[in-house]
Scaffold this active site. Structure first.
Site, PDB file in Angstrom:
ATOM      1  N   SER A  41       0.762  -1.342   0.112  1.00  0.00           N
ATOM      2  CA  SER A  41       0.086  -0.200   0.041  1.00  0.00           C
ATOM      3  C   SER A  41       0.805   1.252  -0.015  1.00  0.00           C
ATOM      4  CB  SER A  41      -0.841  -0.033   1.111  1.00  0.00           C
ATOM      5  OG  SER A  41      -0.311  -0.155   2.409  1.00  0.00           O
ATOM      6  N   LYS A  89     -11.600   1.519  -2.035  1.00  0.00           N
ATOM      7  CA  LYS A  89     -10.330   2.069  -2.907  1.00  0.00           C
ATOM      8  C   LYS A  89     -10.728   2.216  -4.109  1.00  0.00           C
ATOM      9  CE  LYS A  89      -7.375   1.660   0.967  1.00  0.00           C
ATOM     10  NZ  LYS A  89      -6.830   0.927   1.874  1.00  0.00           N
ATOM     11  N   HIS A 148      -5.074  -2.779  -3.062  1.00  0.00           N
ATOM     12  CA  HIS A 148      -4.710  -1.838  -4.160  1.00  0.00           C
ATOM     13  C   HIS A 148      -4.672  -2.538  -5.448  1.00  0.00           C
ATOM     14  CE1 HIS A 148      -4.125   1.169  -1.163  1.00  0.00           C
ATOM     15  NE2 HIS A 148      -3.575  -0.040  -0.293  1.00  0.00           N
TER      16      HIS A 148
HETATM   17  C1  LIG Z   1      -6.907   0.420   3.245  1.00  0.00           C
HETATM   18  C2  LIG Z   1      -6.319  -0.957   3.368  1.00  0.00           C
HETATM   19  C3  LIG Z   1      -6.975  -1.837   4.532  1.00  0.00           C
HETATM   20  C4  LIG Z   1      -8.056  -1.513   5.152  1.00  0.00           C
HETATM   21  O1  LIG Z   1      -9.182  -1.475   4.862  1.00  0.00           O
HETATM   22  P1  LIG Z   1     -10.187  -0.559   4.925  1.00  0.00           P
HETATM   23  O2  LIG Z   1     -11.667  -0.829   4.511  1.00  0.00           O
HETATM   24  O3  LIG Z   1      -9.956   1.038   4.956  1.00  0.00           O
HETATM   25  O4  LIG Z   1     -10.322  -0.701   6.627  1.00  0.00           O
HETATM   26  C5  LIG Z   1      -6.530  -3.113   4.427  1.00  0.00           C
HETATM   27  N1  LIG Z   1      -5.532  -3.550   3.712  1.00  0.00           N
HETATM   28  C6  LIG Z   1      -4.914  -2.684   2.942  1.00  0.00           C
HETATM   29  C7  LIG Z   1      -3.623  -3.227   1.986  1.00  0.00           C
HETATM   30  C8  LIG Z   1      -5.254  -1.320   2.789  1.00  0.00           C
HETATM   31  O5  LIG Z   1      -4.423  -0.517   1.974  1.00  0.00           O
END
Ligand SMILES: *Cc1c(COP(=O)(O)O)cnc(C)c1O
Length: 394
Positions: A183, A243, A211
């Site tokens: 990330s 995302k 991602h």
């Molecule tokens: C953003 C993210 C999460 C968390 O997801 P949320 O729905 O925002 O709690 C988990 N793993 C990765 C790799 C992330 O980038």
């Protein structure tokens, strides 16, 4: 001294230390929809900071679906999925997510953080071990640390280190856990080699594709599809909805048995209120757009190429990444903050990412691109960054 005074005195010391080390975090207030052009703290700026890779967070389609579902379901879900919180919208979304990622079934969670905590805790117990990449997302690391199994971290994508750990005798189950796309770095995990290792040592393998989903692979089906790896070799898949899909929530996809086991055992699934049906409805609309409008992925890929090309010409050493996460490593958190603030003075928002989000000594600007950016936005970013980056190096 009252209890409140005592508490504040201790916390203030802690806050002061953070401030001195350039690690203090502040929130910005955004007014208006997400998109490259944001109104932040009352001023207009061009942002390279969200995870809204396909430009769907501010899209009117999911918002309309959310309004329509709110009319039918109301705003609240009333209870957990296992009581009366699970609606037809949730069920349909789960089927669509399973079909998209090419897996038999999917299970919605309220957030990615909760999905990761819940899955790890459901699959291992005392006497087992969890093996995680050092640069995994905090939610995966927390899942490993807060479960009862032994948590071991291996250096970033160091498969020989991982293999040494796996080869050491251990009585219990082993669960390998990795980000599919890291990330804060944007690089892609060697999923095929990880699957080989998991087979060789009889370990389970869990991937977090927060991602990659929507961005990589045919139809945006994610990193396994991009790398051409069948689901049976990557049996535990976590995707997030906040995302590329631009809404909110997360899911796990895998076999029918995995999903049934999680429904029984994942505490962050069982003991929490279901996300409201309008959120699920908005995500269904976003999923259709993400799957069908391939031009968003194509445009995003062209913007990534443009950024890397222009940054290279301007002498900006971006970390190696072919995803929309394009970090510029700085090192010192105060320097990263200074650069981020200099950009903001010129109306460009790129966040300084500092420890503990990234390892000490690797503070960076995390540049992220969206299909909603224009080529000219990229040029403006590079031109502004080059001016301030040179100044800081001099
Ligand atoms: C953003 C993210 C999460 C968390 O997801 P949320 O729905 O925002 O709690 C988990 N793993 C990765 C790799 C992330 O980038």
């Amino acid at each position: 001294m009252t209890g409140a005074d005592r508490l504040d005195r201790d916390l203030e010391a802690l806050l002061r230390r953070r401030l001195e080390r350039g690690l203090y975090r502040r929130r910005r207030v955004v007014s208006g929809p997400q998109g490259p052009h944001l109104r932040v703290d009352g001023r207009d700026c061009l942002g390279f900071c969200s995870n809204d890779y396909l430009g769907l967070a501010g899209h009117p389609g999911p918002a309309a679906a959310m309004r329509e579902a709110a009319r039918r379901y109301g705003a609240g879900s009333g209870a957990a999925h296992l009581i009366v919180g699970h609606t037809a919208e949730h069920g349909a979304l789960e089927e669509e997510l399973a079909a998209w990622t090419g897996r038999p079934r999917a299970l919605l969670f309220s957030t990615g953080y909760m999905a990761n905590m819940g899955v790890i805790n459901a699959l291992v117990a005392e006497g087992d071990r969890v093996l995680e990449d050092r640069l995994n997302h905090a939610s995966l690391l927390d899942g490993g640390w807060l479960c009862r199994a032994r948590m071991q971290r291996y250096p970033h994508v160091d498969l020989s280190a991982l293999e040494r750990e796996l080869a050491a005798p251990d009585a219990g189950r082993s669960l390998i856990v990795t980000d599919a796309v890291f990330s804060m770095d944007g690089d892609i995990a060697p999923l095929g080699a990880l699957a080989d290792l998991s087979d060789r040592y009889g370990a389970d393998l869990m991937i977090d594709d927060a991602h990659g989903l929507g961005v990589l692979g045919p139809g945006g089906a994610g990193t396994p599809a991009e790398l051409g790896i069948c689901w049976q070799r990557l049996p535990i898949y976590v995707g997030t909805l906040g995302k590329a899909l631009g809404t909110f929530g997360a899911f796990v996809a895998g076999s029918n048995t995995l999903i049934e086991a999680l429904i029984q055992r994942a505490r962050t699934y069982v003991f929490t209120t279901a996300p409201p049906a309008p959120v699920a409805a908005a995500t269904r609309a976003a999923l259709r757009l993400a799957r069908e409008e391939s031009w968003r992925r194509e445009r995003l890929a062209r913007l990534v190429t443009r950024l890397r090309h222009e940054a290279d010409r301007a002498g900006l050493p971006l970390a190696p990444s072919r995803t929309p996460v394009q970090p510029l490593l700085i090192g010192d958190p105060r320097e990263a903050l200074r650069l981020s603030e200099a950009l903001l003075q010129e109306g460009i928002l790129v966040p300084a990412i500092r420890p503990p989000t990234v390892p000490a000594g690797t503070a960076r600007l995390r540049i992220t691109l969206s299909a909603a950016h224009e080529p000219g936005d990229i040029d403006r970013l590079v031109e502004t960054l080059a001016r301030h980056y040179r100044r800081s190096a001099a």
